[in-house]
Design a protein around this motif. Structure first.
Motif, mmCIF file in Angstrom:
data_model
loop_
_atom_site.group_PDB
_atom_site.id
_atom_site.type_symbol
_atom_site.label_atom_id
_atom_site.label_comp_id
_atom_site.label_asym_id
_atom_site.label_seq_id
_atom_site.Cartn_x
_atom_site.Cartn_y
_atom_site.Cartn_z
ATOM 1 N N HIS A 54 0.730 -1.353 -0.084
ATOM 2 C CA HIS A 54 -0.013 -0.116 -0.087
ATOM 3 C C HIS A 54 0.789 1.349 0.137
ATOM 4 O O HIS A 54 0.514 2.244 -0.726
ATOM 5 C CB HIS A 54 -0.929 0.079 1.321
ATOM 6 C CG HIS A 54 -1.666 1.271 1.264
ATOM 7 N ND1 HIS A 54 -2.655 1.562 0.419
ATOM 8 C CD2 HIS A 54 -1.662 2.293 2.119
ATOM 9 C CE1 HIS A 54 -3.198 2.768 0.836
ATOM 10 N NE2 HIS A 54 -2.754 3.258 1.901
ATOM 11 N N LEU A 55 1.846 1.458 0.722
ATOM 12 C CA LEU A 55 2.752 2.379 0.755
ATOM 13 C C LEU A 55 3.468 2.771 -0.243
ATOM 14 O O LEU A 55 3.722 3.870 -0.878
ATOM 15 C CB LEU A 55 3.737 2.122 2.290
ATOM 16 C CG LEU A 55 3.088 2.215 3.692
ATOM 17 C CD1 LEU A 55 4.146 2.097 4.797
ATOM 18 C CD2 LEU A 55 2.283 3.567 3.771
ATOM 19 N N LYS A 94 1.215 4.042 -3.283
ATOM 20 C CA LYS A 94 0.802 5.345 -2.751
ATOM 21 C C LYS A 94 1.845 6.426 -3.162
ATOM 22 O O LYS A 94 1.536 7.253 -3.651
ATOM 23 C CB LYS A 94 0.432 5.396 -1.417
ATOM 24 C CG LYS A 94 -0.262 6.745 -1.135
ATOM 25 C CD LYS A 94 -0.534 6.633 0.712
ATOM 26 C CE LYS A 94 -1.124 8.205 1.067
ATOM 27 N NZ LYS A 94 -1.521 8.163 2.360
ATOM 28 N N LYS A 95 3.112 6.003 -2.889
ATOM 29 C CA LYS A 95 4.186 6.680 -3.115
ATOM 30 C C LYS A 95 4.553 6.883 -4.533
ATOM 31 O O LYS A 95 4.866 8.067 -5.121
ATOM 32 C CB LYS A 95 5.822 6.263 -2.318
ATOM 33 C CG LYS A 95 6.624 7.168 -2.583
ATOM 34 C CD LYS A 95 7.757 6.980 -1.384
ATOM 35 C CE LYS A 95 8.781 7.915 -1.500
ATOM 36 N NZ LYS A 95 9.432 8.352 -0.187
#
Length: 130
Positions: A18-19, A22-23
């Motif tokens: 997820h991170l 998103k990044k």
């Protein structure tokens, strides 16, 4: 100049994280405003992000690496082939058997019926719509 051609950057990214996803999305959105990125595609299954546009690929890949850091596993630069625009076929409308309207018929919402166009003749020369 390199910016005149269409370029494609293919990046390998862990989109399941997820991170990381998103990044990379945030980084591409920031760059999209600054450089001419025309198309962005995300392949969730294979973990591949592709951006295409008229930009300097070396400069954009360096900026992506600086901003996203370890999120990007690898970047490949490819020259995208330009698609030729399809030629429009002329005479398509001219070949159709379409009645010609005059201003009076447009205002009244009527036009002269062509034989066989609207089925059986209704006994009048006009076909009323609505």
């Amino acid at each position: 100049m390199m910016a005149e051609k269409m370029w494609k950057l293919v990046m390998e990214v862990d989109l399941d994280c997820h991170l990381c996803s998103k990044k990379i999305k945030r980084t591409i959105c920031k760059l999209q405003e600054k450089v001419k990125i025309l198309r962005i595609s995300y392949d969730q299954k294979n973990g591949i992000v592709t951006i295409a546009g008229r930009f300097d690929p070396e400069r954009v890949s360096k900026k992506l690496k600086d901003e996203a850091g370890k999120v990007i596993k690898s970047i490949k630069v490819e020259e995208e082939k330009e698609k030729k625009p399809k030629e429009k076929k002329e005479g398509k409308v001219a070949d159709m058997n379409v009645p010609e309207f005059n201003l009076r018929d447009r205002i009244r919402g009527t036009f002269t019926e062509l034989p066989g166009t609207f089925g059986e003749s209704r006994g009048s020369n006009y076909w009323f719509c609505c």
